[in-house]
Design a protein around this motif. Structure first.
Motif, PDB file in Angstrom:
ATOM      1  N   GLU A   1       0.821  -1.204   0.000  1.00 36.37           N
ATOM      2  CA  GLU A   1       0.000   0.000   0.000  1.00 36.37           C
ATOM      3  C   GLU A   1       0.861   1.262   0.000  1.00 36.37           C
ATOM      4  O   GLU A   1       0.528   2.255  -0.659  1.00 36.37           O
ATOM      5  CB  GLU A   1      -0.943  -0.002   1.200  1.00 36.37           C
ATOM      6  CG  GLU A   1      -0.256  -0.192   2.551  1.00 36.37           C
ATOM      7  CD  GLU A   1      -1.271  -0.343   3.673  1.00 36.37           C
ATOM      8  OE1 GLU A   1      -2.377   0.212   3.550  1.00 36.37           O
ATOM      9  OE2 GLU A   1      -0.954  -1.014   4.666  1.00 36.37           O
ATOM     10  N   ALA A   2       1.990   1.251   0.726  1.00 40.14           N
ATOM     11  CA  ALA A   2       2.857   2.434   0.751  1.00 40.14           C
ATOM     12  C   ALA A   2       3.487   2.678  -0.605  1.00 40.14           C
ATOM     13  O   ALA A   2       3.579   3.814  -1.077  1.00 40.14           O
ATOM     14  CB  ALA A   2       3.940   2.260   1.822  1.00 40.14           C
TER      15      ALA A   2
ATOM     16  N   GLY B   1       7.079  -7.315  -2.892  1.00 38.81           N
ATOM     17  CA  GLY B   1       6.817  -5.943  -3.258  1.00 38.81           C
ATOM     18  C   GLY B   1       6.923  -4.971  -2.118  1.00 38.81           C
ATOM     19  O   GLY B   1       6.313  -3.915  -2.133  1.00 38.81           O
ATOM     20  N   GLY B   2       7.699  -5.282  -1.100  1.00 36.78           N
ATOM     21  CA  GLY B   2       7.941  -4.292  -0.068  1.00 36.78           C
ATOM     22  C   GLY B   2       7.166  -4.583   1.195  1.00 36.78           C
ATOM     23  O   GLY B   2       6.229  -5.368   1.241  1.00 36.78           O
ATOM     24  N   ASN B   3       7.565  -3.897   2.225  1.00 36.60           N
ATOM     25  CA  ASN B   3       6.913  -4.011   3.505  1.00 36.60           C
ATOM     26  C   ASN B   3       5.722  -3.081   3.537  1.00 36.60           C
ATOM     27  O   ASN B   3       5.858  -1.887   3.386  1.00 36.60           O
ATOM     28  CB  ASN B   3       7.930  -3.628   4.610  1.00 36.60           C
ATOM     29  CG  ASN B   3       7.379  -3.872   5.991  1.00 36.60           C
ATOM     30  OD1 ASN B   3       6.169  -4.021   6.152  1.00 36.60           O
ATOM     31  ND2 ASN B   3       8.258  -3.901   6.968  1.00 36.60           N
ATOM     32  N   ALA B   4       4.563  -3.629   3.714  1.00 38.64           N
ATOM     33  CA  ALA B   4       3.370  -2.803   3.663  1.00 38.64           C
ATOM     34  C   ALA B   4       3.310  -1.825   4.814  1.00 38.64           C
ATOM     35  O   ALA B   4       2.614  -0.845   4.777  1.00 38.64           O
ATOM     36  CB  ALA B   4       2.121  -3.687   3.661  1.00 38.64           C
ATOM     37  N   GLY B   5       4.052  -2.053   5.858  1.00 45.75           N
ATOM     38  CA  GLY B   5       4.139  -1.111   6.958  1.00 45.75           C
ATOM     39  C   GLY B   5       3.031  -1.333   7.964  1.00 45.75           C
ATOM     40  O   GLY B   5       1.897  -1.611   7.642  1.00 45.75           O
ATOM     41  N   GLY B   6       3.377  -1.165   9.249  1.00 45.12           N
ATOM     42  CA  GLY B   6       2.399  -1.235  10.308  1.00 45.12           C
ATOM     43  C   GLY B   6       1.748  -2.589  10.464  1.00 45.12           C
ATOM     44  O   GLY B   6       0.661  -2.704  11.001  1.00 45.12           O
ATOM     45  N   GLY B   7       2.369  -3.650   9.968  1.00 41.82           N
ATOM     46  CA  GLY B   7       1.807  -4.974  10.102  1.00 41.82           C
ATOM     47  C   GLY B   7       0.725  -5.281   9.082  1.00 41.82           C
ATOM     48  O   GLY B   7       0.174  -6.360   9.056  1.00 41.82           O
TER      49      GLY B   7
ATOM     50  N   ALA C   1      -0.941  -6.047   5.402  1.00 42.41           N
ATOM     51  CA  ALA C   1      -0.518  -6.770   4.204  1.00 42.41           C
ATOM     52  C   ALA C   1      -1.379  -6.398   3.012  1.00 42.41           C
ATOM     53  O   ALA C   1      -1.476  -7.135   2.059  1.00 42.41           O
ATOM     54  CB  ALA C   1      -0.582  -8.273   4.455  1.00 42.41           C
ATOM     55  N   VAL C   2      -2.046  -5.246   3.076  1.00 35.49           N
ATOM     56  CA  VAL C   2      -2.887  -4.809   1.968  1.00 35.49           C
ATOM     57  C   VAL C   2      -2.011  -4.490   0.768  1.00 35.49           C
ATOM     58  O   VAL C   2      -0.971  -3.852   0.890  1.00 35.49           O
ATOM     59  CB  VAL C   2      -3.712  -3.569   2.362  1.00 35.49           C
ATOM     60  CG1 VAL C   2      -4.515  -3.051   1.174  1.00 35.49           C
ATOM     61  CG2 VAL C   2      -4.648  -3.920   3.510  1.00 35.49           C
TER      62      VAL C   2
ATOM     63  N   GLY D   1       8.415   0.818   3.815  1.00 34.41           N
ATOM     64  CA  GLY D   1       7.787   0.603   2.534  1.00 34.41           C
ATOM     65  C   GLY D   1       8.696   0.802   1.354  1.00 34.41           C
ATOM     66  O   GLY D   1       8.372   0.418   0.248  1.00 34.41           O
ATOM     67  N   GLY D   2       9.839   1.442   1.526  1.00 37.22           N
ATOM     68  CA  GLY D   2      10.730   1.670   0.403  1.00 37.22           C
ATOM     69  C   GLY D   2      11.425   0.390   0.018  1.00 37.22           C
ATOM     70  O   GLY D   2      11.800  -0.411   0.845  1.00 37.22           O
ATOM     71  N   SER D   3      11.622   0.210  -1.243  1.00 34.94           N
ATOM     72  CA  SER D   3      12.357  -0.944  -1.725  1.00 34.94           C
ATOM     73  C   SER D   3      13.013  -0.568  -3.018  1.00 34.94           C
ATOM     74  O   SER D   3      12.550   0.284  -3.741  1.00 34.94           O
ATOM     75  CB  SER D   3      11.430  -2.138  -1.915  1.00 34.94           C
ATOM     76  OG  SER D   3      10.401  -1.811  -2.808  1.00 34.94           O
TER      77      SER D   3
END
Length: 446
Positions: A260-261, A304-310, A312-313, A432-434
């Motif tokens: 999502e990020a 595709g990156g860490n969606a952040g905040g737990g 997985a959207v 979220g950055g990758s």
């Protein structure tokens, strides 16, 4: 020699040790946090400020698909009388793929045409009307003894209701002929587009069902064309099933999931690169075509990156390949990296050389005489592995890279004076950055 009492001697030794510890600690703290010139630490790595292109990317994963892929079926069902292609054959648009028995369809068309001829005759008759004779109301003789007047001629009379009914029956008969003709045409299946035969599901003598369509077959292409079509998870391309399935790599696309990020950074037109798991070393150019506004999954993240905040959207984006696609196939799994930021001709340093966050960024400049100076800088684009320096440095200057030690700098855990803020603390620039450094999902950059 006069010997000091034991108590006075202990106090003196402790005092001397205390002064030494404070002096050493103060020196270490100054070396770590001091703003004045100081000798560069031995063994510290330095790099030059360079000018070039800084890139920021996000990554996702998905699979290839082609809007030109099609599943074609007979619109009229029946017993297969011939199958004209086999898997692997290359066909052109309009080429015959197979036929079903047309006997019943031919008879139905003949009957419909006969009914149409009769309906046309009824309309002609209704338009002509029915002849009727008017009654003779004149006298048989005149006063002057003249002969009786002749009876008036018969005049046609058109019945509007009868004419309307005949015309409605004619329309129905014409529709029946058109439907019968389509049914007869539907007994021959032709390729809706050029491509390669991927599968044939039946053989001559088998019975196939019809789709009752309006042409020689129905194309069931993939849904990832042009618009916002991500209604299911990327990486699971539409399953095509039909009497014949045709594949065509022209106009190949890739639909990929992004965290999502990262998805918030995507825009149509952005450049991207695509790598295929099955074709090592092959890099394809692509361009973002569309980005879905609806989430495609709520389960565990698959890349595709860490969606952040737990969370997985994920959101899907469709990209079109601009590189040649002749040797590609639908369904190949792919990794995608989209350029979301680019600064050309920019001064830059490795990310590891920059300390601080927000507007409080610094680098350690190493002078020609070996002294190190903490220098404030203004950072522009934060790239995958380098940061754009807007002000504070000149091309060619040497900057010091941060070092990582298990015991910390100056002998203190974490590299900071006990109780201090920790000059060597990692920078978190947002999750979220990758990018190209990680080859997949990435968390915050430190």
């Amino acid at each position: 020699m006069k010997v000091l009492p034991r108590r006075r001697r202990a106090v003196l030794i402790n005092s001397v040790l205390g002064v030494a510890v404070l002096a050493g600690a103060g020196g270490a703290y100054a070396a770590v946090t001091g703003d004045s010139d100081s000798p560069a630490r031995n063994g510290a790595r330095t790099v030059a400020v360079t000018k070039g292109t800084v890139l920021a990317t996000v990554s996702g994963s998905g699979s290839l698909s082609s809007p030109s892929d099609a599943a074609v079926n007979f619109s009229t069902g029946g017993r297969l009388t011939e199958v004209d292609v086999k898997p692997g054959d290359k066909v052109t648009k309009g080429q015959l793929l197979g036929k079903v028995d047309a006997t019943a369809a031919t008879e139905t068309l003949a009957q419909a045409r006969a009914a149409l001829t009769a309906a046309q005759a009824n309309v002609t008759k209704a338009e002509a009307g029915q002849a009727s004779s008017a009654p003779n109301t004149g006298s048989s003789s005149s006063r002057g003894g003249s002969a009786a007047a002749p009876a008036p001629a018969a005049t046609p009379t058109v019945d509007p209701a009868q004419l309307a009914k005949a015309r409605a029956q004619l329309t129905q008969a014409q529709n029946a002929v058109d439907a019968a003709q389509r049914a007869l045409d539907g007994t021959a299946l032709k390729a809706p587009a050029a491509g390669t035969v991927a599968s044939v599901s039946a053989k001559a003598g088998d019975t196939v069902s019809g789709t009752s369509g309006s042409g020689g077959g129905s194309a069931g292409g993939n849904s990832g064309s042009g618009g916002n079509s991500a209604s299911s998870s990327a990486g699971s391309s539409s399953s095509l099933a039909g009497f014949v399935v045709l594949t065509n790599p022209s106009g190949m696309q890739v639909t990929a999931n992004f965290s999502e990020a990262d998805a918030l950074k995507l825009k149509p037109g952005q450049a991207a690169t695509v790598t295929l798991n099955a074709m090592s070393g092959k890099v394809l150019n692509a361009q973002v075509l569309s980005v879905s506004s609806l989430p495609v999954s709520s389960g565990s993240s698959s890349g595709g990156g860490n969606a952040g905040g737990g969370s997985a959207v994920q959101y899907a984006a469709t990209l079109t390949l601009t590189s040649p696609t002749d040797d590609l196939r639908s369904g190949l799994s792919a990794g995608i990296q989209v350029v979301v930021g680019e600064a050309s001709g920019a001064l830059s340093v490795p990310t590891a050389a920059v300390s601080g966050t927000g507007a409080n960024r610094t680098v350690t400049v190493v002078k020609a005489d070996g002294t190190a100076v903490r220098t404030p800088v203004t950072v522009g684009l934060e790239g995958d592995s380098t940061d754009q320096i807007v002000s504070g440095l000149a091309e060619g200057e040497q900057v010091q890279l941060a070092t990582v030690s298990s015991t910390g700098n100056g002998g203190f855990p974490g590299g900071a004076f006990p109780g201090g803020a920790g000059a060597g603390a990692a920078r978190n620039r947002g999750g979220g950055g990758s990018g190209f450094r990680t080859g997949g999902g990435g968390g915050g950059r430190g």
